[in-house]
Design an enzyme around this catalytic site. Sequence first.
Site, short mmCIF file in Angstrom:
data_model
loop_
_atom_site.label_atom_id
_atom_site.label_comp_id
_atom_site.label_asym_id
_atom_site.label_seq_id
_atom_site.Cartn_x
_atom_site.Cartn_y
_atom_site.Cartn_z
N ASP A 198 -0.48 -0.39 -1.24
CA ASP A 198 -1.16 -0.54 -2.53
C ASP A 198 -0.46 -1.59 -3.40
O ASP A 198 0.73 -1.84 -3.24
CB ASP A 198 -1.11 0.78 -3.32
CG ASP A 198 -1.84 1.89 -2.61
OD1 ASP A 198 -2.74 1.58 -1.81
OD2 ASP A 198 -1.49 3.04 -2.86
N1 URA Z 1 0.17 5.72 0.80
C1 URA Z 1 -0.18 5.36 -0.46
O1 URA Z 1 -0.61 6.18 -1.24
N2 URA Z 1 -0.02 4.07 -0.81
C2 URA Z 1 0.47 3.13 0.02
O2 URA Z 1 0.58 1.97 -0.38
C3 URA Z 1 0.82 3.53 1.32
C4 URA Z 1 0.66 4.83 1.68
#
Ligand code: URA
Length: 245
Positions: free
Chosen positions: A102
């Site tokens: 993310d």
């Molecule tokens: N899980 C999440 O919530 N975000 C990420 O970036 C990777 C795994």
Amino acid sequence: MDRLQKVIAGAGIASRRKAEELILDGRVKVNGKVVKELGTKVGPSDKVEVNEIPIEKEEPVYFLMYKPRGVISSVKDEKGRKVVTDFFHEIKERIYPVGRLDYDTSGLLLLTNDGEFANLLMHPRNQIDKVYVAKLEGIPSKENLRKLEKGVQLEDGKTAPATVKLLSMDKKKQTSIIEITIHEGRNRQVRRMFEKIGHRVLKLKRERYAFLTLGGLKTGEARELTHHEVKQLRAAAQESVNKNS
Ligand code: URA
């Protein structure tokens, strides 16, 4: 997947516009068939020929990056935000991230131009360990952590068993640091898992992917994987896919 004219231009054969002319003139083949549509998308495993000559494939390259927070796991962003490939301007190969972290997540991200390798690692049956460290609002109870270990129901299905460790807690600030190991790679999975047990994730970092760690890298830095690491990773992913098929 990239547009055909971009792939031809990227191989240094012609400008983007000239590549479009070549396509419209019927001088370009994809996997042995003449393609005249400009929007056609091709991937690294597609065989592209111009005037019956296969275009040169780039040498495969593999990088491990410490992605900072506030960067998009993509090669471009419509809103003009920073993307992970902005950290690789000196690399001429057209690399892209293997899966994504993310915007607000930091940590270990792999990038490559090897489509088969990327597809294998992103295969839904590849259940290689991914280790995250999360800072949470609040301090989860043992029962709630146990729920995460067993699997929780999310809107896209129940999560597979995970391993969860409470690393530390700050009773005054009411925050905690948790290490969680998951084997899937669903969208915002870790954040959603913690939300499910009533805790907002304040910070999230991926610390490990299979046997790979961030080592001595600082945020925003990257290194090439060794030949041996690539081999090991491919073998581990293939074994996992076979085991879970
Ligand atoms: N899980 C999440 O919530 N975000 C990420 O970036 C990777 C795994």
